[in-house]
Design a protein around this motif. Structure first.
Motif, mmCIF file in Angstrom:
data_model
loop_
_atom_site.group_PDB
_atom_site.id
_atom_site.type_symbol
_atom_site.label_atom_id
_atom_site.label_comp_id
_atom_site.label_asym_id
_atom_site.label_seq_id
_atom_site.Cartn_x
_atom_site.Cartn_y
_atom_site.Cartn_z
ATOM 1 N N ARG A 1 5.659 -77.881 -71.158
ATOM 2 C CA ARG A 1 6.134 -78.745 -70.969
ATOM 3 C C ARG A 1 6.928 -78.407 -69.220
ATOM 4 O O ARG A 1 7.793 -79.291 -68.583
ATOM 5 N N HIS A 2 7.179 -77.157 -68.867
ATOM 6 C CA HIS A 2 7.698 -77.047 -67.802
ATOM 7 C C HIS A 2 7.173 -77.356 -66.443
ATOM 8 O O HIS A 2 7.038 -78.505 -65.185
ATOM 9 N N ILE A 3 5.634 -77.401 -66.510
ATOM 10 C CA ILE A 3 4.409 -78.167 -65.469
ATOM 11 C C ILE A 3 4.599 -79.521 -66.028
ATOM 12 O O ILE A 3 4.878 -79.814 -64.447
ATOM 13 N N VAL A 4 5.082 -80.061 -66.519
ATOM 14 C CA VAL A 4 5.591 -81.798 -66.763
ATOM 15 C C VAL A 4 6.727 -81.846 -65.782
ATOM 16 O O VAL A 4 6.722 -82.368 -65.129
ATOM 17 N N ASP A 5 7.945 -81.078 -66.015
ATOM 18 C CA ASP A 5 9.236 -81.034 -64.990
ATOM 19 C C ASP A 5 8.857 -80.479 -64.266
ATOM 20 O O ASP A 5 9.269 -80.985 -63.071
ATOM 21 N N ILE A 6 7.855 -79.855 -63.620
ATOM 22 C CA ILE A 6 7.468 -80.000 -62.019
ATOM 23 C C ILE A 6 6.712 -80.745 -61.696
ATOM 24 O O ILE A 6 7.089 -80.979 -60.191
ATOM 25 N N VAL A 7 6.190 -81.369 -62.263
ATOM 26 C CA VAL A 7 4.781 -82.217 -61.918
ATOM 27 C C VAL A 7 7.052 -83.216 -61.466
ATOM 28 O O VAL A 7 6.539 -84.074 -60.432
ATOM 29 N N ALA A 8 7.069 -83.703 -62.517
ATOM 30 C CA ALA A 8 8.010 -84.664 -62.523
ATOM 31 C C ALA A 8 9.111 -84.488 -61.021
ATOM 32 O O ALA A 8 9.648 -85.629 -60.788
ATOM 33 N N GLN A 9 9.577 -83.650 -60.893
ATOM 34 C CA GLN A 9 9.834 -82.967 -59.580
ATOM 35 C C GLN A 9 9.851 -82.734 -58.387
ATOM 36 O O GLN A 9 10.752 -84.206 -57.073
ATOM 37 N N VAL A 10 8.906 -83.180 -58.280
ATOM 38 C CA VAL A 10 7.568 -83.272 -57.302
ATOM 39 C C VAL A 10 7.501 -84.572 -57.178
ATOM 40 O O VAL A 10 7.773 -84.970 -55.596
ATOM 41 N N ALA A 11 7.367 -85.611 -57.882
ATOM 42 C CA ALA A 11 6.766 -87.093 -57.914
ATOM 43 C C ALA A 11 8.790 -87.928 -57.385
ATOM 44 O O ALA A 11 8.529 -88.215 -57.000
ATOM 45 N N GLY A 12 9.390 -86.641 -57.492
ATOM 46 C CA GLY A 12 11.025 -87.356 -57.226
ATOM 47 C C GLY A 12 11.156 -88.260 -58.179
ATOM 48 O O GLY A 12 12.626 -89.040 -58.719
ATOM 49 N N ARG A 13 10.586 -88.261 -59.760
ATOM 50 C CA ARG A 13 11.110 -88.939 -61.083
ATOM 51 C C ARG A 13 12.044 -88.052 -62.028
ATOM 52 O O ARG A 13 12.971 -88.664 -62.611
ATOM 53 N N GLN A 14 12.082 -86.913 -61.634
ATOM 54 C CA GLN A 14 13.544 -86.036 -62.131
ATOM 55 C C GLN A 14 14.479 -85.261 -61.128
ATOM 56 O O GLN A 14 13.788 -85.200 -59.938
ATOM 57 N N ALA A 15 15.954 -85.682 -61.233
ATOM 58 C CA ALA A 15 16.259 -84.961 -60.289
ATOM 59 C C ALA A 15 16.769 -82.736 -60.668
ATOM 60 O O ALA A 15 15.916 -82.693 -62.105
ATOM 61 N N ALA A 16 16.715 -82.303 -59.471
ATOM 62 C CA ALA A 16 16.546 -80.992 -59.656
ATOM 63 C C ALA A 16 18.024 -80.327 -59.950
ATOM 64 O O ALA A 16 18.411 -80.775 -59.972
ATOM 65 N N PRO A 17 17.300 -79.630 -61.284
ATOM 66 C CA PRO A 17 18.503 -79.320 -62.015
ATOM 67 C C PRO A 17 19.005 -77.778 -61.531
ATOM 68 O O PRO A 17 18.786 -77.714 -59.987
ATOM 69 N N THR A 18 20.565 -77.528 -61.605
ATOM 70 C CA THR A 18 21.097 -76.181 -60.639
ATOM 71 C C THR A 18 19.833 -75.405 -60.937
ATOM 72 O O THR A 18 19.026 -74.726 -62.143
ATOM 73 N N LEU A 19 20.020 -74.307 -60.207
ATOM 74 C CA LEU A 19 19.045 -73.305 -59.969
ATOM 75 C C LEU A 19 19.768 -72.143 -61.189
ATOM 76 O O LEU A 19 20.426 -71.368 -61.299
ATOM 77 N N GLU A 20 18.829 -71.506 -61.673
ATOM 78 C CA GLU A 20 18.965 -70.914 -62.934
ATOM 79 C C GLU A 20 18.360 -69.734 -62.187
ATOM 80 O O GLU A 20 18.346 -68.663 -62.396
ATOM 81 N N THR A 21 17.338 -69.677 -62.397
ATOM 82 C CA THR A 21 16.224 -68.253 -62.399
ATOM 83 C C THR A 21 15.404 -68.703 -60.695
ATOM 84 O O THR A 21 15.019 -67.308 -60.426
ATOM 85 N N GLU A 22 15.211 -69.704 -60.442
ATOM 86 C CA GLU A 22 15.009 -69.954 -59.154
ATOM 87 C C GLU A 22 15.178 -69.525 -57.638
ATOM 88 O O GLU A 22 17.349 -69.262 -58.169
ATOM 89 N N TRP A 23 14.402 -68.968 -57.041
ATOM 90 C CA TRP A 23 15.777 -68.765 -55.508
ATOM 91 C C TRP A 23 15.101 -69.807 -54.957
ATOM 92 O O TRP A 23 16.593 -70.244 -54.202
ATOM 93 N N ILE A 24 14.508 -70.844 -55.206
ATOM 94 C CA ILE A 24 14.186 -71.925 -54.252
ATOM 95 C C ILE A 24 14.817 -73.348 -55.561
ATOM 96 O O ILE A 24 14.000 -73.036 -56.291
ATOM 97 N N SER A 25 14.337 -74.852 -55.451
ATOM 98 C CA SER A 25 14.277 -75.814 -56.256
ATOM 99 C C SER A 25 12.511 -75.679 -56.519
ATOM 100 O O SER A 25 11.588 -74.942 -55.850
ATOM 101 N N LEU A 26 12.477 -76.130 -57.490
ATOM 102 C CA LEU A 26 10.912 -76.335 -58.512
ATOM 103 C C LEU A 26 9.788 -77.287 -57.126
ATOM 104 O O LEU A 26 8.610 -76.360 -57.201
ATOM 105 N N SER A 27 10.607 -77.726 -57.124
ATOM 106 C CA SER A 27 9.492 -78.535 -55.335
ATOM 107 C C SER A 27 9.398 -77.849 -54.870
ATOM 108 O O SER A 27 8.211 -77.903 -53.722
ATOM 109 N N GLY A 28 10.790 -77.079 -54.183
ATOM 110 C CA GLY A 28 10.386 -76.497 -53.131
ATOM 111 C C GLY A 28 9.212 -75.617 -53.136
ATOM 112 O O GLY A 28 7.993 -74.943 -52.133
#
Length: 673
Positions: free
Chosen positions: A369-396
């Motif tokens: 499910r997390h991989i699906v979220d990554i694909v959705a963010q990279v494709a621009g179909r899902q807005a990047a949520p607030t960073l929680e554990t990440e240094w940069i966005s998932l798409s970045g």
């Protein structure tokens, strides 16, 4: 106009806001530079306890402990704000952890031997000049043969030269091209690791809530410091009782090391002679019991399911050897063929190839499910949520990983590595890094080694002709640089850094600090190792293991060039057995809450780490089980301070004996090398 009085800024404000100031990053950078500059001399010349060894390295934790004590002392004496909060001290510590491994086994220990061995060890007998040297890529190796000779023998009069004069005589021009070329490869690999860590951190740390046992002690120090409970923490009678054991043990054994007339307490018991050389228990004939208080402490802090799995699967692996012999399936070691694994010695150990592949797929399935979220963010179909554990966005992070991966493939192609083998090698290498990171972080293993190397599995499936002669050599050399010895690999430390960054607001500041510490660590480690080698000569250093294993790599390459390897039915059979067994383990682990064993224990069954640490995990598991059964959570919380004392005592004594080693010819070894 009314003026509102602003409340003074306090330590509590920094602690609750998770603020990390640049002073913490700069402190971590400076201390990392010092560690990287001194580590080659201490480890290779003084033969001391590795300052940056393992995934809970000695020097950073020793420094962190004293920084916490000194900073708390400043606060107590001057009744003033501390220059650093506990979280900032922890961030400085993780920067030291990330950089310290690069100075030794993580990179520098074998790097220069790897770049000079095919020239320095070429003889008429091994015929490397005719077989290997024509295949060596231009730009990978120094062209000046005298520079190579002086690296092993030392510069004439180098021991008497001052540092400035010595550095002026080092033939830097011979090393500029190969070091720059390999630096591109190294930093591209680090870029992929940072991107993958950023992509995995939310799934592992938030969705799966993975425990990180190696962070327990530093985080307890941080909590005690920020809550101004440091002195009650150190005065706890359970902690003092645990602390006293390694202090007394290493005080006595350290004095024995320097003064043999002082008695010692044995920390190695050869249990093998208790078992027969043939029969069901033949696999236990070389059984050893190592006593390491710190690793007993880590095992206690690890979940019972995981700690039990480590020693149970190791003992079952020993039992399998005797069982195969008893059933008439005693397969000779020669049936394994030519391999590159750091501890691979028998065909049955190739189970780890199949087991590692299935466990990687299990990691992917858990994060589907997390991989699906990554694909959705990279494709621009899902807005990047607030960073929680990440240094940069998932798409970045995705584009960073992809860009660096493409750069690595281009780097390989530039030097003549065929495309398809390069893709397989890099894919297998990073797959095993992800699996190893999961084992180290979730299992709390401060000392971890692979059994098989990435190209062992590829050769078993496709044979060595798949790579071509040039590809075999390049694959073996690339693998030796970063993908085969994972005792100090970078990704687990990055995951620990992601966990520590989780409670901070300045995640980009931490990422910048990580980038700077990687650049400085590589540069300082290379210079420190070259200075050491040209002063004393590489042959005079404690690098016999590094030399032997590196020469073995080139010998194996020559063997495969002269006698190409075909797919090995013995190896494939055991790889399939390992895959089937791991599949059964992950299904049982995921479906049955009562299942007592964790799959990651199986992945360590044949590693040298298991041979060294199995007894420590047994003791830690037994104590954990007894505490929970007869005292419940209350006794566990009290008793864990005893085991934290074991960890503190081991590392404090390791650091103190390392300081003693500065003034002596050799240094007492506290932790495994």
């Amino acid at each position: 106009m009314a003026l509102t009085k602003t409340a003074p800024h306090s330590d509590a404000d920094d602690q609750t806001s998770g603020r990390v100031r640049w002073r913490a990053v700069i402190l971590g950078l400076l201390l990392t530079v010092l560690i990287c500059a001194y580590t080659p001399f201490h480890n290779c010349f003084r033969h001391g306890t590795p300052l940056g060894g393992g995934h809970f390295p000695l020097a950073p934790f020793f420094i962190l402990t004293w920084l916490v004590i000194l900073t708390a002392g400043i606060r107590c004496l001057f009744n003033a704000r501390t220059p650093l909060t506990g979280r900032e001290l922890l961030c400085a510590w993780v920067l030291m952890v990330i950089g310290s491994g690069i100075a030794y086994t993580g990179l520098a220990r074998t790097f220069f031997i790897n770049l000079t061995a095919p020239y320095h060890f070429a003889t008429i007998g091994n015929n490397w000049a005719a077989v290997l040297q024509p295949l060596l890529p231009d730009g990978w190796y120094p062209a000046d043969r005298q520079a190579i000779t002086d690296l092993y023998n030392g510069l004439p009069g180098g021991r008497e030269l001052g540092l400035g004069a010595l550095m002026a005589k080092i033939p830097w021009q011979a090393w500029v091209r190969p070091l720059l070329g390999w630096a591109v490869f190294i930093f591209l690999c680090y870029g992929v690791m940072i991107g993958l860590t950023n992509l995995m951190s939310r799934q592992w740390l938030r969705n799966e809530r993975m425990n990180l046992p190696l962070l327990r002690v530093p985080e307890m120090l941080e909590t005690a410091f920020d809550q101004q409970q440091l002195w009650p923490f150190f005065e706890d009678r359970f902690l003092l009782a645990g602390l006293s054991i390694p202090v007394l043990l290493h005080l006595l054994n350290g004095l024995h090391f320097y003064f043999p007339q002082v008695p010692q307490v044995p920390t190695l018991v050869l249990a093998g002679p208790l078992f027969p050389q043939t029969g069901l228990f033949a696999g236990f004939y070389k059984l050893k019991i190592y006593i390491y208080p710190a690793f007993i402490g880590f095992a206690f802090l690890t979940t019972k399911q995981i700690s039990a799995s480590f020693f149970i699967f190791y003992l079952l692996g020993c039992l399998l050897t005797g069982l195969l012999g008893l059933l008439g399936f005693a397969i000779p070691a020669a049936a394994l063929g030519t391999t590159f694994g750091p501890t691979l010695s028998h065909p049955e150990e190739m189970q780890m190839i199949g087991a590692g592949g299935i466990f990687f797929l299990f990691i992917v399935w858990l994060g589907r499910r997390h991989i699906v979220d990554i694909v959705a963010q990279v494709a621009g179909r899902q807005a990047a949520p607030t960073l929680e554990t990440e240094w940069i966005s998932l798409s970045g992070a995705f584009w960073t990983s992809l860009g660096c991966s493409i750069g690595l493939v281009a780097w390989c192609l530039y030097f003549g590595f065929p495309l398809l083998p390069a893709l397989f090698l890099l894919g297998a290498g990073f797959m095993l890094l992800i699996v190893a990171t999961r084992v180290i972080c979730q299992g709390g293993i401060a000392y971890f080694t692979l059994t098989a190397a990435p190209i062992d599995g590829i050769f078993a499936l496709f044979g060595s002709r798949f790579f071509t002669a040039t590809g075999v050599l390049m694959a073996a050399v690339i693998q030796k640089v970063l993908f085969v010895d994972l005792r100090e690999t970078l990704m687990p430390s990055l995951m620990h850094g992601a966990k520590i960054s989780q409670a901070t607001r300045q995640k980009r500041t931490m990422l910048t600090g990580i980038g700077l510490v990687l650049v400085l660590s590589v540069g300082v480690s290379f210079v420190a190792m070259l200075v050491l080698c040209y002063r004393y000569g590489l042959r005079e250093l404690n690098l016999d293991w590094a030399t032997r294993t590196t020469v073995g790599v080139y010998e194996n390459v020559q063997t495969l060039i002269e006698q190409p390897m075909t797919p090995n039915r013995f190896v494939l059979s055991f790889a399939i057995v390992g895959a089937v067994f791991m599949l059964a383990l992950v299904v049982a682990y995921h479906r049955f809450y009562w299942w007592p064993l964790h799959p990651i224990g199986y992945l360590t069954a044949y590693s040298s780490a298991a041979r060294i640490l199995w007894f420590s995990f047994f003791i830690g598991w037994a104590c954990n089980t007894l505490c929970m059964r007869y005292g419940g959570v209350g006794l566990f919380k009290r008793a864990r301070l005893f085991f934290i004392g074991l960890i503190l005592g081991d590392f404090m004594m390791g650091g103190l004996w390392a300081l003693v080693g500065i003034f002596m010819d050799t240094s007492y070894l506290v932790l495994p090398d």
